[in-house]
Design an enzyme around this catalytic site. Structure first.
Site, PDB file in Angstrom:
ATOM      1  N   ASP A 165      -1.974   7.860   3.859  1.00 40.94           N
ATOM      2  CA  ASP A 165      -1.585   6.500   4.243  1.00 40.94           C
ATOM      3  C   ASP A 165      -2.197   6.201   5.617  1.00 40.94           C
ATOM      4  OD1 ASP A 165      -0.418   4.026   4.178  1.00 40.94           O
ATOM      5  OD2 ASP A 165       1.656   4.728   4.226  1.00 40.94           O
ATOM      6  N   GLU A 166      -2.357   4.945   5.947  1.00 37.91           N
ATOM      7  CA  GLU A 166      -2.894   4.517   7.254  1.00 37.91           C
ATOM      8  C   GLU A 166      -4.229   5.191   7.558  1.00 37.91           C
ATOM      9  OE1 GLU A 166      -1.217   2.227   8.945  1.00 37.91           O
ATOM     10  OE2 GLU A 166       0.893   2.424   8.368  1.00 37.91           O
ATOM     11  N   ARG A 185       5.014  -7.320  10.981  1.00 40.76           N
ATOM     12  CA  ARG A 185       6.197  -6.487  10.704  1.00 40.76           C
ATOM     13  C   ARG A 185       7.366  -7.338  10.224  1.00 40.76           C
ATOM     14  NH1 ARG A 185       3.995  -2.876   9.149  1.00 40.76           N
ATOM     15  NH2 ARG A 185       2.237  -4.234   9.475  1.00 40.76           N
ATOM     16  N   GLN A 227      -5.647  -3.091  10.863  1.00 45.14           N
ATOM     17  CA  GLN A 227      -4.524  -2.440  11.546  1.00 45.14           C
ATOM     18  C   GLN A 227      -4.936  -1.151  12.242  1.00 45.14           C
ATOM     19  OE1 GLN A 227      -0.532  -2.633   9.608  1.00 45.14           O
ATOM     20  NE2 GLN A 227      -1.670  -3.407   7.865  1.00 45.14           N
ATOM     21  N   LYS A 238       0.826  -1.213   0.000  1.00 42.52           N
ATOM     22  CA  LYS A 238       0.000   0.000   0.000  1.00 42.52           C
ATOM     23  C   LYS A 238       0.857   1.259   0.000  1.00 42.52           C
ATOM     24  CE  LYS A 238      -2.164  -1.088   3.778  1.00 42.52           C
ATOM     25  NZ  LYS A 238      -1.523  -2.390   4.021  1.00 42.52           N
ATOM     26  N   THR A 239       1.808   1.281   0.897  1.00 42.84           N
ATOM     27  CA  THR A 239       2.639   2.478   1.006  1.00 42.84           C
ATOM     28  C   THR A 239       3.478   2.643  -0.268  1.00 42.84           C
ATOM     29  OG1 THR A 239       2.676   2.210   3.382  1.00 42.84           O
ATOM     30  CG2 THR A 239       4.363   3.634   2.441  1.00 42.84           C
TER      31      THR A 239
HETATM   32  P1  ATP Z   1       1.636  -2.097   5.970  1.00 47.50           P
HETATM   33  O1  ATP Z   1       0.210  -2.538   5.976  1.00 47.50           O
HETATM   34  O2  ATP Z   1       2.438  -2.848   6.969  1.00 47.50           O
HETATM   35  O3  ATP Z   1       1.776  -0.625   6.035  1.00 47.50           O
HETATM   36  P2  ATP Z   1       2.012  -1.933   3.131  1.00 47.50           P
HETATM   37  O4  ATP Z   1       0.809  -2.545   2.525  1.00 47.50           O
HETATM   38  O5  ATP Z   1       2.102  -0.474   3.175  1.00 47.50           O
HETATM   39  O6  ATP Z   1       2.248  -2.594   4.562  1.00 47.50           O
HETATM   40  P3  ATP Z   1       4.589  -1.806   1.890  1.00 47.50           P
HETATM   41  O7  ATP Z   1       5.348  -1.401   3.088  1.00 47.50           O
HETATM   42  O8  ATP Z   1       4.299  -0.802   0.857  1.00 47.50           O
HETATM   43  O9  ATP Z   1       3.252  -2.553   2.346  1.00 47.50           O
HETATM   44  O10 ATP Z   1       5.301  -3.047   1.176  1.00 47.50           O
HETATM   45  C1  ATP Z   1       5.780  -4.167   1.914  1.00 47.50           C
HETATM   46  C2  ATP Z   1       7.068  -4.670   1.315  1.00 47.50           C
HETATM   47  O11 ATP Z   1       6.794  -5.289   0.075  1.00 47.50           O
HETATM   48  C3  ATP Z   1       8.049  -3.560   1.033  1.00 47.50           C
HETATM   49  O12 ATP Z   1       9.333  -4.033   1.282  1.00 47.50           O
HETATM   50  C4  ATP Z   1       7.832  -3.286  -0.444  1.00 47.50           C
HETATM   51  O13 ATP Z   1       8.969  -2.741  -1.049  1.00 47.50           O
HETATM   52  C5  ATP Z   1       7.538  -4.682  -0.980  1.00 47.50           C
HETATM   53  N1  ATP Z   1       6.715  -4.690  -2.191  1.00 47.50           N
HETATM   54  C6  ATP Z   1       5.517  -4.112  -2.376  1.00 47.50           C
HETATM   55  N2  ATP Z   1       5.041  -4.330  -3.614  1.00 47.50           N
HETATM   56  C7  ATP Z   1       5.975  -5.071  -4.256  1.00 47.50           C
HETATM   57  C8  ATP Z   1       6.090  -5.620  -5.577  1.00 47.50           C
HETATM   58  N3  ATP Z   1       5.151  -5.462  -6.497  1.00 47.50           N
HETATM   59  N4  ATP Z   1       7.191  -6.335  -5.856  1.00 47.50           N
HETATM   60  C9  ATP Z   1       8.162  -6.519  -4.937  1.00 47.50           C
HETATM   61  N5  ATP Z   1       8.123  -6.016  -3.692  1.00 47.50           N
HETATM   62  C10 ATP Z   1       7.047  -5.296  -3.348  1.00 47.50           C
HETATM   63 MG    MG Z   2       2.222   0.876   4.799  1.00 46.16          MG
END
Ligand code: ATP
Ligand code: MG
Length: 714
Positions: A226-227, A599, A257, A45-46
């Site tokens: 975000d969040e 995490r 979350q 997401k981020t």
């Molecule tokens: P959270 O809910 O914990 O905030 P999030 O959904 O924001 O998580 P991110 O932190 O954006 O998730 O991504 C998690 C990990 O996966 C990061 O290391 C990111 O670089 C990697 N990632 C995300 N999308 C891809 C992709 N398409 N290919 C490879 N790695 C990815």
């Molecule tokens: Mg995130």
């Protein structure tokens, strides 16, 4: 249509787009109209939000001043800025990217006069807030034992979270409403705002000045958050108002979350996004890129026990890896030793300390780990815990600087006027307060009048000297580097000398901290900029350089990821935290567990101690947390305190059997008992049921409370 556009662009896609899966690309390429990305932990997401922002700039859909991006912590904002700069290969300094608080502050500094503030207003922290409320209680002759200042502060903060100004807070005759009104009036005289005011005053500004709101609505063509699951009502309104212009609001979040209910976050905000924005597009992401199958399986199994959720299925390509380890230990010191031993073990195997984190439920837990790290010489930092800027000497030094910049800052004045000792006692201060109230002026102004009155006391002479010094330092600011002025203030005020003469063992450390403080100021061009920075970095102090282990609370770990994550203290009475169950429900605690486990990228280690030393309470028995029995057996391995590896790791009976060496000291309550609660104050028991009592509080609503939080009054 959006999809067609997506595939069209991908043909000539920049490399940052190619690194995303098709759903993620779709989110990045969706540039018009409201968009919700609702997805579980680690699904990117981020990453999508950051890429989308960079993409909008890359395609010149608007200038970088036309994007507003909100993240939850200053650290997250910093990371996002760096990633965008890397993607774009140029600086985006000055961009509207920050926390709700920092962005609001920027708006308020510019428009303070429209609210009757001057633009150099100070931001007060929770300590100052309590001090101010105590003053009000004293002025009204209200016994603080009957109406605890903490309780009043809590009520006021909740109102602010809900975007309620004093005239909308409830019955104007009610004591807390009156106190709220007086508190706001005092803040205005002090030219100060508390944290909640940053959002609330922005809302007031927008509502009272449609032309100002309109100009921001026009400016921000794209808004991203975000969040989103952790926004409160005030932040929600803030966003709605700003997004009303162009309607390009993109929110990302995860209902599983939502962990800030205790600060007024409303999970409903994310759940009703599609209703709020009729033409909203919702994108769900399902592939988790962060964690191994075992970690994801354990986290998903835990959260599946929550009933109040949308429900999602996540999957990962990362098969194999180690099961989540559940480790029982005899006591909390033992637990710390176990964890730091493991850390050293990983280190020996070549992993960096920065790839590891210890995530605790309660901040007092950090001390055991810190001590262990000190013993073993393991570099660590407590993220957001024992914050540098919250130490006594730093707050004192800050208070001096605040008065320097903002002569009406009465709270800062009160903090340091007799530090070092200047012969100004409680009575003198009381007299100054009377003058301030009678003449409706700030405390420092009243102090000046008081100092000029007849009378030869040493206190008055010192006070006059203090004001002369202040004026001299202010003049210095015009001609000399601000760091030199800060040094002069600390030395010439006698503050440094006070610690030099102090015999206590921690004096040396405090002097070191003061040096570090001056060092921190050097990084800023202007003093006011530094003070703003300090008031915002409450959640993070990542000054420490080099490779080190992170220790932080589960709340502080939101959005972050580490290869190795330790989750200590999974015991009843600590996690889930009984007070939180009471106030926010068990499900919020479970979400916190989900955040914690998710995490981890490579391995999560959960531990519990059979005995734990609690602050001020001595040793207590630790019963393994009920959450342990909710983790799916296929993904965990349980090693008990005696080293025995149990296959029945999830049987609640085997986990919950109390150790025989500790006895419970139960209190008994009856209907009619007079009781006291730390947060809600005094009340009467009107019903009891097992370990719960229903209490009618004098100043809060009726509540059902676990008896361990009640103190019986004679
Ligand atoms: P959270 O809910 O914990 O905030 P999030 O959904 O924001 O998580 P991110 O932190 O954006 O998730 O991504 C998690 C990990 O996966 C990061 O290391 C990111 O670089 C990697 N990632 C995300 N999308 C891809 C992709 N398409 N290919 C490879 N790695 C990815
Ligand atoms: Mg995130």
């Amino acid at each position: 249509m959006v999809l067609a556009e997506a595939s069209l662009n991908v043909a000539s896609a920049p490399s940052y787009l190619e690194a995303l899966n098709s759903k993620q690309q779709q989110a990045v390429l969706h540039s018009e109209g409201p968009l919700l990305i609702l997805a579980g932990a680690g699904t990117g997401k981020t990453r999508v939000l950051t890429t989308r922002l960079a993409h909008i700039l890359e395609r010149n859909l608007c200038g970088f001043q036309n994007i507003l991006a909100v993240t939850f912590t200053n650290k997250a904002a910093l990371e996002m800025r760096e990633r965008i700069q890397r993607l774009l290969g140029r600086s985006v300094d000055g961009m509207w990217l920050g926390t709700f608080h920092s962005l609001s502050m920027r708006i308020l500094r510019k428009n303070a006069d429209a609210l009757g503030y001057s633009s150099n207003f100070t931001i007060i922290d929770s300590d100052d807030q309590l001090r101010l409320i105590k003053q009000l209680l004293r002025a009204e002759n209200i016994d603080e034992k009957q109406v605890p200042a903490k309780m009043v502060a809590g009520v006021i903060n909740r109102w602010k979270d809900k975007a309620k100004t004093p005239d909308r807070a409830g019955n104007p005759q009610e004591l807390t409403v009156q106190l709220y009104r007086q508190y706001q009036e005092r803040l205005k005289i002090l030219n100060a705002m508390d944290f909640g005011d940053l959002i609330l005053n922005c809302l007031v500004l927008f509502q009272q000045n449609p032309e100002i709101l309109n100009s921001y609505q026009q400016q921000f063509c794209y808004l991203m958050v975000d969040e989103y699951q952790d926004t409160n009502a005030a932040q929600y309104l803030w966003l709605r108002l700003l997004a009303d212009g162009h309607g390009n609001l993109c929110c990302v979040g995860d209902d599983d979350q939502s962990i800030y209910g205790w600060r007024g976050a409303e999970i409903a905000n994310i759940l009703k996004f599609e209703k709020d924005y009729a033409n909203a597009t919702t994108i769900r992401l399902e592939q988790n890129y962060r964690s191994t199958n075992h970690i994801l399986g354990a986290a998903s199994g835990l959260i599946a026990n929550n009933r109040d959720r949308l429900g999602k299925e996540l999957w990962t390509e990362k098969q194999g890896g180690e099961s989540v380890l559940i480790k029982g230990t005899w006591d909390s010191e033992n637990e710390a030793r176990f964890v730091i031993d493991e850390v050293e073990d990983y280190q020996r195997k070549g992993h960096s300390l920065s790839s590891m984190a210890i995530l605790v439920r309660a901040s007092y837990q950090t001390r055991d780990f810190e001590e262990r790290c000190l013993k073993t010489g393991t570099p660590y930092r407590v993220v957001g815990g024992l914050r540098f800027y919250e130490r006594q000497e730093i707050k004192d030094a800050l208070a001096y600087l605040r008065i320097l910049v903002q002569p009406d800052d009465g709270l800062a004045f009160e903090r340091i006027i007799n530090v070092p000792k200047r012969g100004i006692g409680a009575t003198a201060l009381q007299n100054m307060h009377v003058i301030a109230r009678e003449q409706n002026i700030s405390l420092p102004r009243a102090a000046l009048l008081y100092a000029m009155e007849d009378g030869k006391g040493i206190g008055k002479a010192n006070l006059r000297q203090f004001f002369e010094d202040m004026q001299r330092w202010r003049n210095m600011l015009d001609t000399q580097p601000h760091v030199d002025v800060v040094k002069a203030v600390l030395d010439e005020s006698g503050y440094t000398a006070m610690w030099l003469e102090e015999k206590s063992p921690d004096a040396a450390g405090r002097l070191e901290n003061l040096k570090e403080f001056v060092h921190a100021i050097e990084e800023f061009e202007f003093l006011p900029g530094f003070l703003d920075h300090v008031s915002l970095v409450t959640d993070n102090n990542n000054q420490s350089a080099g490779d080190c282990l992170s220790i932080m609370t589960l709340h502080g770990a939101k959005g972050l990821e580490f290869d190795f994550v330790f989750l200590p203290g999974w015991e009843e009475n600590l996690f889930p935290h009984p007070r939180s169950i009471q106030e926010n429900g068990l499900e919020e605690e479970r979400r916190l567990g989900y955040v914690g486990i998710s995490r981890a990228k490579l391995k999560a280690t959960i531990s519990y101690a059979l005995r734990r030393r609690l602050p001020y309470q001595g040793w207590q028995v630790g019963l393994p947390s009920r959450f342990l029995s909710e983790l799916p057996a296929a993904h965990v391995k349980h090693v008990q305190a005696n080293g025995h590896e149990s296959r029945q790791q999830n049987s609640p009976e085997s986990l919950r059997r109390p150790a025989s060496f500790v006895e419970y000291q139960a209190q008994h309550f009856e209907i009619g008992d007079r009781v006291f609660h730390q947060k809600f104050g005094y009340g009467d028991v009107i019903d009891t049921e097992g370990e719960q009592a229903v209490v009618e509080f004098d100043l809060a609503e009726e509540k059902r409370i676990h008896i361990s939080f009640l103190k019986k009054q004679a």
